[in-house]
Design an enzyme around this catalytic site. Sequence first.
Site, PDB file in Angstrom:
ATOM      1  N   GLN A  16       0.838  -1.210   0.000  1.00 51.31           N
ATOM      2  CA  GLN A  16       0.000   0.000   0.000  1.00 51.31           C
ATOM      3  C   GLN A  16       0.869   1.255   0.000  1.00 51.31           C
ATOM      4  O   GLN A  16       1.911   1.309   0.651  1.00 51.31           O
ATOM      5  CB  GLN A  16      -0.955   0.011   1.201  1.00 51.31           C
ATOM      6  N   HIS A  43       0.610  -4.517   3.031  1.00 52.59           N
ATOM      7  CA  HIS A  43      -0.733  -4.616   3.603  1.00 52.59           C
ATOM      8  C   HIS A  43      -0.951  -6.051   4.088  1.00 52.59           C
ATOM      9  O   HIS A  43      -1.347  -6.266   5.219  1.00 52.59           O
ATOM     10  CB  HIS A  43      -1.793  -4.206   2.571  1.00 52.59           C
ATOM     11  N   PHE A  93      -2.965  -4.187  13.439  1.00 51.36           N
ATOM     12  CA  PHE A  93      -2.949  -4.490  12.005  1.00 51.36           C
ATOM     13  C   PHE A  93      -2.347  -5.883  11.765  1.00 51.36           C
ATOM     14  O   PHE A  93      -2.908  -6.703  11.042  1.00 51.36           O
ATOM     15  CB  PHE A  93      -2.118  -3.420  11.290  1.00 51.36           C
ATOM     16  N   HIS A  96      -4.684  -8.556  12.845  1.00 52.46           N
ATOM     17  CA  HIS A  96      -5.782  -8.731  11.886  1.00 52.46           C
ATOM     18  C   HIS A  96      -5.329  -9.559  10.688  1.00 52.46           C
ATOM     19  O   HIS A  96      -6.023 -10.489  10.258  1.00 52.46           O
ATOM     20  CB  HIS A  96      -6.292  -7.361  11.430  1.00 52.46           C
ATOM     21  N   GLU A  97      -4.162  -9.207  10.151  1.00 48.96           N
ATOM     22  CA  GLU A  97      -3.668  -9.919   8.964  1.00 48.96           C
ATOM     23  C   GLU A  97      -3.333 -11.379   9.288  1.00 48.96           C
ATOM     24  O   GLU A  97      -3.591 -12.283   8.498  1.00 48.96           O
ATOM     25  CB  GLU A  97      -2.448  -9.192   8.381  1.00 48.96           C
ATOM     26  N   LYS A 100      -6.843 -13.225   9.993  1.00 48.41           N
ATOM     27  CA  LYS A 100      -7.700 -13.376   8.807  1.00 48.41           C
ATOM     28  C   LYS A 100      -7.022 -14.182   7.702  1.00 48.41           C
ATOM     29  O   LYS A 100      -7.648 -15.047   7.097  1.00 48.41           O
ATOM     30  CB  LYS A 100      -8.097 -11.995   8.272  1.00 48.41           C
ATOM     31  N   HIS A 101      -5.763 -13.885   7.428  1.00 47.58           N
ATOM     32  CA  HIS A 101      -5.088 -14.494   6.267  1.00 47.58           C
ATOM     33  C   HIS A 101      -3.991 -15.496   6.654  1.00 47.58           C
ATOM     34  O   HIS A 101      -3.879 -16.558   6.064  1.00 47.58           O
ATOM     35  CB  HIS A 101      -4.471 -13.397   5.392  1.00 47.58           C
TER      36      HIS A 101
END
Length: 210
Positions: A16, A43, A93, A96-97, A100-101
């Site tokens: 990003q 990101h 952050f 979250h990454e 989620k991923h």
Amino acid sequence: GRSSAQDYDFFFLVLQWPGSYCDTKQSCCYPKSGKPAADFGIHGLWPNRDDGSYPQNCDPDSEFDPSKVSDLLGSLRSEWPTLACPSNDGVRFWAHEWEKHGTCAEAALGDEHGYFQAALRLRSRLPVLAALRDAGVRPDGGYYTLAQIKGAVQRGVGLEPFVECNRDESGNSQLYQLYFCVDAAGDRFVDCPVSPGGRPCGNRIEFPAF
Ligand code: 5GP
Ligand code: 5GP
Ligand code: 5GP
């Protein structure tokens, strides 16, 4: 190829441009460690399937634990800075990454440490800002075409990115994210099997300063 332990075919490595996250209507906050460098940040590294779908939140029991990446925190702060508000140290952050991923990539990349190390290593092989600069595409608030941006990265990095745009406060289309594809093992860049979704850019793309 896919196995049951690996419910994806490749990864998107998504970078990003902080200037384009910050100059939207929503604005941004610098992390606690200070204003990030004027460069593309990570990101995420997102497992994806060839049909465009993707797994997410694969292991709800695996919470992000900063102590598992203590040796990477300096690199994460510089290469994977958060710009979300309220200002924080980035852990939100990264958590979250990971949740989620990253939890969907454990077959290839192993644990949390393996996920972040793989993303950082892949990012270090992409001198995108230098490639853009060498082609005269600079974060100076000027406007560039999609072909200029894609061509510059292709020439300088050897890979053609997918370019995602967002809109600045005045509604101008601007360079927001670059998507690169990586094989399912997480170690080689490949041609993308499918384009990510994402907003069209138009052909007049602002590259805002940061
Ligand atoms: P996506 O990966 O990972 O689901 O969406 C990004 C999520 O991470 C959003 O919830 C967003 O609020 C949060 N986030 C925190 N910092 C950043 C940042 O610097 N850039 C982006 N794009 N999202 C961020
Ligand atoms: P083509 O596959 O002919 O290059 O492009 C097909 C359509 O996708 C065109 O409308 C083109 O503008 C769009 N497109 C191609 N590459 C990108 C890209 O990197 N980013 C975005 N946002 N659109 C793209
Ligand atoms: P957005 O609405 O910003 O495009 O996407 C929100 C979030 O959904 C992203 O931050 C990311 O976590 C996820 N996402 C969006 N598109 C893709 C994709 O093509 N592949 C994967 N794996 N995740 C995506």
